[in-house]
Design a protein around this motif. Structure first.
Motif, short mmCIF file in Angstrom:
data_model
loop_
_atom_site.label_atom_id
_atom_site.label_comp_id
_atom_site.label_asym_id
_atom_site.label_seq_id
_atom_site.Cartn_x
_atom_site.Cartn_y
_atom_site.Cartn_z
N VAL A 321 0.85 -1.18 0.00
CA VAL A 321 0.00 0.00 0.00
C VAL A 321 0.90 1.25 0.00
CG1 VAL A 321 -0.16 -0.21 2.53
CG2 VAL A 321 -1.88 1.09 1.31
N PRO A 322 0.56 2.26 -0.82
CA PRO A 322 1.53 3.35 -1.02
C PRO A 322 1.64 4.37 0.11
CG PRO A 322 -0.36 3.65 -2.46
CD PRO A 322 -0.56 2.35 -1.77
N PHE A 323 1.20 4.06 1.32
CA PHE A 323 1.41 5.03 2.40
C PHE A 323 2.91 5.23 2.61
CE2 PHE A 323 -2.98 3.81 3.45
CZ PHE A 323 -3.52 5.07 3.22
N ALA A 324 3.28 6.47 2.88
CA ALA A 324 4.68 6.90 2.99
C ALA A 324 5.33 7.03 1.62
CB ALA A 324 5.51 6.01 3.89
N GLY A 325 4.61 6.64 0.56
CA GLY A 325 5.14 6.85 -0.80
C GLY A 325 6.47 6.18 -1.02
N PHE A 326 6.53 4.87 -0.78
CA PHE A 326 7.83 4.23 -0.90
C PHE A 326 7.85 3.01 -1.81
CE2 PHE A 326 11.85 5.28 0.95
CZ PHE A 326 11.58 6.52 1.49
N ARG A 362 18.75 -6.24 0.22
CA ARG A 362 17.50 -5.55 -0.09
C ARG A 362 16.23 -6.25 0.40
NH1 ARG A 362 17.34 -0.74 0.00
NH2 ARG A 362 15.24 -0.93 -0.86
N ARG A 363 16.22 -7.58 0.39
CA ARG A 363 14.96 -8.24 0.73
C ARG A 363 14.51 -7.91 2.17
NH1 ARG A 363 12.36 -12.44 2.60
NH2 ARG A 363 10.46 -13.05 1.50
N PRO A 364 15.42 -7.99 3.17
CA PRO A 364 14.96 -7.66 4.54
C PRO A 364 14.45 -6.22 4.65
CG PRO A 364 17.13 -8.72 4.58
CD PRO A 364 16.83 -8.42 3.14
N ILE A 365 15.08 -5.31 3.92
CA ILE A 365 14.64 -3.90 4.02
C ILE A 365 13.24 -3.75 3.42
CG2 ILE A 365 15.16 -1.50 3.38
CD1 ILE A 365 17.20 -2.97 5.31
N THR A 366 13.02 -4.36 2.27
CA THR A 366 11.70 -4.20 1.65
C THR A 366 10.63 -4.85 2.53
OG1 THR A 366 12.11 -6.12 0.25
CG2 THR A 366 12.55 -3.98 -0.70
N GLU A 367 10.98 -5.92 3.22
CA GLU A 367 10.01 -6.52 4.15
C GLU A 367 9.69 -5.52 5.28
OE1 GLU A 367 10.64 -10.53 5.49
OE2 GLU A 367 8.47 -10.50 5.86
N ALA A 373 4.37 0.39 6.01
CA ALA A 373 3.27 0.91 5.19
C ALA A 373 1.95 0.28 5.59
CB ALA A 373 3.57 0.67 3.70
N MET A 374 1.94 -1.03 5.81
CA MET A 374 0.69 -1.71 6.18
C MET A 374 0.20 -1.23 7.55
SD MET A 374 -0.17 -5.74 6.58
CE MET A 374 0.77 -5.99 8.08
N ASN A 375 1.12 -1.13 8.50
CA ASN A 375 0.70 -0.68 9.83
C ASN A 375 0.06 0.69 9.77
OD1 ASN A 375 1.74 -3.03 10.74
ND2 ASN A 375 3.63 -2.16 11.57
N HIS A 376 0.64 1.55 8.92
CA HIS A 376 0.08 2.90 8.81
C HIS A 376 -1.32 2.83 8.20
CE1 HIS A 376 0.62 7.17 9.14
NE2 HIS A 376 -0.09 7.27 8.03
N GLN A 377 -1.46 2.00 7.17
CA GLN A 377 -2.78 1.85 6.52
C GLN A 377 -3.82 1.41 7.56
OE1 GLN A 377 -4.13 -1.52 5.79
NE2 GLN A 377 -6.03 -0.57 5.07
N GLN A 378 -3.42 0.49 8.44
CA GLN A 378 -4.39 -0.04 9.39
C GLN A 378 -4.78 1.00 10.44
OE1 GLN A 378 -2.89 -3.98 10.36
NE2 GLN A 378 -3.80 -4.70 8.44
N GLU A 412 2.47 12.79 10.19
CA GLU A 412 3.74 13.47 9.93
C GLU A 412 4.87 12.48 9.59
OE1 GLU A 412 5.16 17.36 11.89
OE2 GLU A 412 6.42 15.81 12.75
N PRO A 413 4.96 11.36 10.32
CA PRO A 413 6.05 10.43 9.98
C PRO A 413 6.00 9.88 8.56
CG PRO A 413 5.10 9.90 12.14
CD PRO A 413 4.21 10.94 11.51
N GLN A 414 4.80 9.74 7.99
CA GLN A 414 4.78 9.21 6.61
C GLN A 414 5.11 10.28 5.57
OE1 GLN A 414 1.57 8.18 4.21
NE2 GLN A 414 -0.05 9.16 5.42
#
Ligand SMILES: Cc1cc2nc3c(=O)[nH]c(=O)nc-3n(C[C@H](O)[C@H](O)[C@H](O)COP(=O)(O)OP(=O)(O)OC[C@H]3O[C@@H](n4cnc5c(N)ncnc54)[C@H](O)[C@@H]3O)c2cc1C
Length: 555
Positions: A321-326, A362-367, A373-378, A412-414
């Motif tokens: 989900v694009p929260f934080a635009g990342f 990269r894989r651990p960072i993207t996880e 992003a998901m936590n923010h969406q929730q 603000e954090p996102q």
């Protein structure tokens, strides 16, 4: 560098932002590429991404395109603020100030204006960004763009990878060969499927209706007393929505968020009525729907980013989900990590083992980002909006003030995501020499500068006014404190052809985190080693690790 029988060093499938940045960066490293893209040259993408992270802008600066990107999109004096309102034309109750592009380097108003970086973030829609990348890629040495071309399948052997491609209509089927292939072919990636990688995570978080609308009248309907904003979050009992200004004149992207119940029944949400509720306008308001996209917010990650000579990056390897635009920004960080390693190997100084660092880093960072992003969406899906949000009463005013403070603190954090930009740590990389120190943690909005190996080297400005990041070599850069150096390390790197430059800024200019006499930094700004002068044997060992020769190659 290209072998006679090969068509290019690297094949890139997909000319979205990730594939185009890969081509630009490999070109800068003297690596030839063929980019296969089904869309026409300069055919606009969907109106999706609106935020280019500071870290991405820093990479664009290195590639020589940051100024052009910064000048595109919204007008130079258009505030990049986020406003929280009852509707676009309704009552504003909170605002996060973010400077307009014209004052981005000088303004000190806003939560991200004190960041230690030569390139703060930028707000620009993907429809403006991609043509800039495409035009530069088309002119970059060694890049062949094959537009209106479909990728069908791939095969690999010990020394190369081949791809079957055709013209868009299926005619002219042919095979192209290269040493490596990058699948940057988006969320439905065929490359991912062909290497047997699978996505897993949370397949459905939220259903969203997105509509790009055009109306020259909308700004006129908004209060002339309040400054404009780049993003608008709207809260009322009828509909929750987000609106992004695309050109600052007449084009807007409207996201309508569906409740879980609405998502069960197709067609349960009247698109037009929802847009009017978000905008706060009646039937007398006219707008043109330029494009529509219904999408599902997800959190999905591929179980592997590589199979032999084939790599996947960007949306091909993760979707969230694009929260934080990342989404795009993380994809660009992926691919630049990979192209640095490919460049190092193909130019001869790095062992093929260096390529194992891509997935390990990269894989651990993207996880981690996917969870942020998901936590923010929730949290946002349950905003706790007061019933009086629109009331023109004292109780309504109180409710808006309290709710405004809460949504400001939550969001603000996102919109000033220092942690996502600078905080991530490569803590299990085969090409980083760890010293046992623990790296500081980070959140979406916060990070602690550190020179623990794996962290981003804190930024500083040299005596002549240049950014330290502008001085990074395309291999490694040794930051030496006053009176320190490591001639053995420099000599061993030179013997192996590893690019290494020494920077001696003077202790008074170094941030306090540079505690060790020497700090070794990669071109992507990550610290790979720190310590005191090495003898020849230790320097040789470190160089072997840095060039991937200590990695057991797993294909
Ligand atoms: C509403 C929304 C808002 C977003 N906002 C942000 C944001 O603010 N910041 C951010 O960082 N990200 C954001 N994102 C995410 C961002 O848009 C994506 O992460 C980004 O586009 C991914 O880039 P990519 O190059 O990996 O894939 P894509 O952009 O999907 O590009 C893949 C390319 O591959 C081509 N292709 C696919 N298959 C084939 C084939 N078989 N043959 C030839 N060509 C092929 C496609 O035509 C396409 O051009 C947002 C997404 C959405 C939906």
């Amino acid at each position: 560098m290209t072998q006679a029988a090969l068509d290019a060093d690297v094949l890139i499938i997909g000319a979205g932002p990730v594939g185009l940045v890969a081509a630009l960066d490999l070109s800068a490293r003297g690596v030839s590429t063929i980019v296969v893209e089904q869309r026409e040259f300069l055919q606009p993408p969907n109106v999706k991404c609106n935020h280019v992270a500071s870290r991405t802008m820093e990479s664009f600066r290195r590639l020589g395109i940051a100024a052009e990107v910064r000048a595109a999109g919204l007008p130079a004096d258009y505030p990049q603020d986020v406003a929280f309102r009852t509707s676009l034309t309704g009552i504003e109750f909170a605002r996060i100030p973010i400077p307009a592009s014209g004052e981005r380097y000088t303004s000190r108003t806003g939560p991200d204006t004190a960041w230690q970086t030569p390139e703060p973030p930028h707000r620009i829609n993907q429809t403006f960004l991609e043509p800039i990348l495409a035009r530069h890629a088309a002119q970059a040495p060694g890049v062949t763009l094959l537009n209106r071309t479909l990728f069908h399948s791939l095969a690999q052997d010990e020394s190369s990878v081949s791809a079957v491609i055709s013209d868009l209509d299926g005619s002219n089927e042919r095979t192209v060969r290269a040493r490596y292939l990058i699948g940057a072919d988006g969320g439905r990636s065929m490359v991912r499927k062909q290497i047997g990688a699978t996505l897993s995570g949370d397949p459905v978080l939220q259903h969203v209706q997105s509509t790009c609308i055009r109306s020259a009248e909308l700004y006129e309907r908004m209060s002339a007393d309040e400054p404009r904003a780049w993003g608008y979050y709207t809260f009322n009992q009828r509909r929750l929505g987000h609106v992004y200004a695309i050109d600052g004149r007449e084009t807007f992207l409207v996201h309508t968020y569906l409740s879980p119940e609405e998502a069960q029944t197709e067609g349960s949400v009247d698109r037009d009525a929802a847009i009017r509720a978000i905008l706060g306008v009646g039937d007398d308001f006219e707008y043109e729907a330029v494009s529509k996209e219904d999408w599902i917010a997800r959190r999905l990650l591929a179980d592997r980013f590589r199979s032999g000579r084939v790599f996947i990056a960007g949306d091909a390897s993760h979707l969230w989900v694009p929260f934080a635009g990342f989404g795009m920004n993380a994809g660009i960080a992926d691919v630049l990590n990979l192209t640095w390693q490919l460049g190092a190997h193909l130019s001869g100084w790095a062992d093929e083992g260096i390529l194992d660092a891509y997935e390990a880093e990269r894989r651990p960072i993207t996880e981690q980002v996917s969870h942020f992003a998901m936590n923010h969406q929730q949290k946002l899906a349950r905003p706790g909006m007061p019933a009086e949000i629109e009331d023109a009463t004292e109780a309504g005013e109180r409710a808006r003030a309290e709710f405004g403070a809460a949504v400001h603190a939550l969001n603000e954090p996102q919109f000033a995501a220092a942690g996502l930009n600078y905080g991530y740590v490569y803590d299990a990389s085969p090409i980083i020499s760890y010293d046992g120190a623990e790296a500081p943690g980070y959140t979406m909005g916060t990070y602690t500068p550190s020179t623990v190996p794996g962290c981003r080297a804190p930024h500083f400005v040299l005596a002549d006014g240049t950014s330290f990041y502008d001085r990074l070599s395309d291999g490694y850069t040794l930051v030496a404190r006053d009176g320190h150096g490591s001639p053995a390390l420099v000599a061993e790197a030179e013997r192996r052809g590893i690019p290494l430059v020494v920077v001696e800024p003077g202790d008074r200019l170094l941030p306090a985190e540079y505690t060790a006499p020497l700090t070794l930094v990669r071109q992507d700004q990550q610290v790979v080693w720190r310590g005191a002068a090495l003898d020849a044997a230790d320097a040789a060992e470190l160089c072997e690790l840095l060039r991937g020769a200590r990695v057991r190659v797993v294909v």
